[in-house]
Design a protein around this motif. Structure first.
Motif, PDB file in Angstrom:
ATOM      1  N   HIS A 178     -10.142   6.359  -6.112  1.00 55.27           N
ATOM      2  CA  HIS A 178      -9.062   5.713  -6.857  1.00 55.27           C
ATOM      3  C   HIS A 178      -7.982   5.162  -5.930  1.00 55.27           C
ATOM      4  O   HIS A 178      -7.045   4.505  -6.391  1.00 55.27           O
ATOM      5  N   PHE A 179      -8.108   5.461  -4.648  1.00 57.34           N
ATOM      6  CA  PHE A 179      -7.161   4.928  -3.669  1.00 57.34           C
ATOM      7  C   PHE A 179      -7.974   4.592  -2.425  1.00 57.34           C
ATOM      8  O   PHE A 179      -8.175   5.426  -1.545  1.00 57.34           O
ATOM      9  N   SER A 180      -8.457   3.371  -2.378  1.00 59.12           N
ATOM     10  CA  SER A 180      -9.378   2.969  -1.334  1.00 59.12           C
ATOM     11  C   SER A 180      -8.835   1.745  -0.601  1.00 59.12           C
ATOM     12  O   SER A 180      -7.715   1.294  -0.858  1.00 59.12           O
ATOM     13  N   ALA A 181      -9.641   1.207   0.317  1.00 62.17           N
ATOM     14  CA  ALA A 181      -9.151   0.086   1.130  1.00 62.17           C
ATOM     15  C   ALA A 181     -10.293  -0.699   1.747  1.00 62.17           C
ATOM     16  O   ALA A 181     -11.404  -0.180   1.940  1.00 62.17           O
TER      17      ALA A 181
ATOM     18  N   MET B 189       0.830  -1.208   0.000  1.00 62.03           N
ATOM     19  CA  MET B 189       0.000   0.000   0.000  1.00 62.03           C
ATOM     20  C   MET B 189       0.864   1.257   0.000  1.00 62.03           C
ATOM     21  O   MET B 189       0.619   2.196  -0.762  1.00 62.03           O
ATOM     22  N   THR B 190       1.897   1.276   0.843  1.00 62.87           N
ATOM     23  CA  THR B 190       2.773   2.443   0.944  1.00 62.87           C
ATOM     24  C   THR B 190       3.502   2.699  -0.365  1.00 62.87           C
ATOM     25  O   THR B 190       3.647   3.851  -0.803  1.00 62.87           O
TER      26      THR B 190
ATOM     27  N   LEU C 220     -13.889   3.240  -7.184  1.00 63.03           N
ATOM     28  CA  LEU C 220     -13.939   2.292  -6.076  1.00 63.03           C
ATOM     29  C   LEU C 220     -14.865   2.816  -4.989  1.00 63.03           C
ATOM     30  O   LEU C 220     -15.031   4.035  -4.844  1.00 63.03           O
ATOM     31  N   PRO C 221     -15.470   1.932  -4.201  1.00 57.77           N
ATOM     32  CA  PRO C 221     -16.229   2.409  -3.045  1.00 57.77           C
ATOM     33  C   PRO C 221     -15.287   3.045  -2.037  1.00 57.77           C
ATOM     34  O   PRO C 221     -14.074   2.787  -2.058  1.00 57.77           O
ATOM     35  N   LEU C 222     -15.817   3.861  -1.165  1.00 58.88           N
ATOM     36  CA  LEU C 222     -14.991   4.508  -0.152  1.00 58.88           C
ATOM     37  C   LEU C 222     -14.363   3.459   0.776  1.00 58.88           C
ATOM     38  O   LEU C 222     -14.867   2.344   0.891  1.00 58.88           O
ATOM     39  N   PRO C 223     -13.237   3.805   1.424  1.00 62.67           N
ATOM     40  CA  PRO C 223     -12.607   2.865   2.362  1.00 62.67           C
ATOM     41  C   PRO C 223     -13.636   2.312   3.347  1.00 62.67           C
ATOM     42  O   PRO C 223     -14.487   3.064   3.849  1.00 62.67           O
ATOM     43  N   GLN C 224     -13.531   1.021   3.629  1.00 63.21           N
ATOM     44  CA  GLN C 224     -14.584   0.382   4.412  1.00 63.21           C
ATOM     45  C   GLN C 224     -14.042  -0.747   5.285  1.00 63.21           C
ATOM     46  O   GLN C 224     -12.926  -1.240   5.068  1.00 63.21           O
TER      47      GLN C 224
ATOM     48  N   LEU D 235      -6.757  -0.597  -4.730  1.00 71.65           N
ATOM     49  CA  LEU D 235      -7.533  -1.047  -3.584  1.00 71.65           C
ATOM     50  C   LEU D 235      -6.594  -1.781  -2.640  1.00 71.65           C
ATOM     51  O   LEU D 235      -6.021  -2.805  -2.994  1.00 71.65           O
ATOM     52  N   SER D 236      -6.421  -1.249  -1.440  1.00 70.55           N
ATOM     53  CA  SER D 236      -5.531  -1.872  -0.453  1.00 70.55           C
ATOM     54  C   SER D 236      -6.330  -2.786   0.467  1.00 70.55           C
ATOM     55  O   SER D 236      -7.451  -2.450   0.864  1.00 70.55           O
ATOM     56  N   VAL D 237      -5.744  -3.925   0.824  1.00 66.75           N
ATOM     57  CA  VAL D 237      -6.399  -4.872   1.723  1.00 66.75           C
ATOM     58  C   VAL D 237      -5.404  -5.344   2.775  1.00 66.75           C
ATOM     59  O   VAL D 237      -4.192  -5.215   2.606  1.00 66.75           O
TER      60      VAL D 237
END
Length: 323
Positions: free
Chosen positions: A134-137, A97-98, A280-284, A110-112
């Protein structure tokens, strides 16, 4: 007359739902390429990658299923297209992610398997918080109401929850305190700025708490400190609630967590409903989760616990709370 009007209204609602579903189905984006960037090989990262690849190969995701799996240690900029609106990069773990935050590719990221606080900090540090579509998680940790819900459900009447935090972990307190108040639970906090303060602070905390809630604060809960924290809390007969199956196995009383396959399922669901604009959906938080209990610890502490299925069902029935 009332019956006819109700029936007519129901017909209109159903018709609108059908129209919206047809329109929504026509706007789903068919991804040409999906890149999975692993922070390292092995453990949960590889398990996530294998499960997601399997789900997409089975047709979940509406993708053409050109899937590339890369390792961060051997990753090169040319491995990812510079301009691809129909390309999704999935960064697995904090290092990946970083890396993507510092050198963002043109496609959505998309970060997981990343903690919420860490994601927010990195996104803000590199200016990616301004473009969450465009940069979510999908965060690694669970929402507070689930974590507190597990404690309240499994230990009725024992509502004093202890938190051991580093100085950076204090940011977590705002949302947690608000939800604890809603759930009529008391939060006790000890902040540790140096490893030498850890055990004294922990003992003070345990004296005033019915349980200890472990948080994904790496400055506190790391491989060097975890054995001491588990042993000290166990000796003082204050159960620790963990945030992974590994914690429960190591000696925590219980934990609510999302496994790598469960996160992979959520990613597949996101891909299946990705709009045509690629947003992308918002970070969740994770949608799918499990509850684990260490029965040996519960017996040793003379605690009668409901089974995992019952606790999971009760937590799923809790009203969602914004945090």
């Amino acid at each position: 007359m009332h019956w006819q009007s109700t029936r007519h209204l129901r017909y209109i609602v159903n018709l609108l739902g059908l129209i919206l579903s047809l329109l929504y189905g026509q706007t789903v984006l068919a991804l040409d390429n999906i890149t999975i960037l692993l922070s390292e090989e092995g453990s949960a990262y590889t398990e996530f990658s294998s499960q997601l690849s399997s789900l997409l190969a089975q047709g979940q995701g509406n993708a053409k299923n050109t899937i590339k799996v890369l390792n961060l240690s051997t990753y090169k900029a040319e491995d990812v297209p510079r301009n691809a609106n129909n390309h999704l990069l999935i960064a697995v773990g904090t290092p990946a992610m970083t890396a993507m935050a510092q050198k963002p590719p043109a496609m959505a990221v998309l970060s997981v398997l990343v903690p919420r606080n860490t994601f927010q900090k990195i996104a803000k540090q590199y200016g990616r918080h301004q473009d969450p579509h465009h940069f979510s998680a999908i965060y690694f940790d669970q929402p507070w109401y689930r974590q507190l819900g597990l404690i309240r459900t499994s230990m009725p009447g024992r509502n004093r929850v202890g938190l051991l935090l580093s100085k950076d972990g204090n940011e977590m307190l705002v949302g947690l305190s608000a939800i604890a108040k809603e759930m009529e639970m008391q939060i006790n906090v000890e902040t540790v700025t140096d490893d030498s303060e850890l055990l004294p602070a922990l003992r003070r905390l345990l004296n005033n708490s019915d349980s200890l809630l472990a948080l994904p604060d790496a400055a506190i809960y790391n491989r060097n400190n975890i054995p001491s924290i588990l042993l000290t809390s166990y000796r003082q007969k204050v159960p620790l609630f963990g945030f992974s199956a590994a914690y429960v196995k190591a000696g925590a009383l219980a934990g609510v967590y999302s496994s790598a396959p469960q996160i992979a399922q959520q990613v597949a669901e996101i891909i299946a409903t990705l709009p045509n604009n690629g947003y992308l959906p918002l970070p969740q938080y994770p949608r799918h989760f499990s509850v684990n209990i260490n029965t040996q610890v519960s017996r040793s502490l003379s605690l009668e616990m409901e089974d995992e299925v019952s606790l999971t069902r009760k937590i799923k029935s809790l009203p969602e709370r914004v945090q």
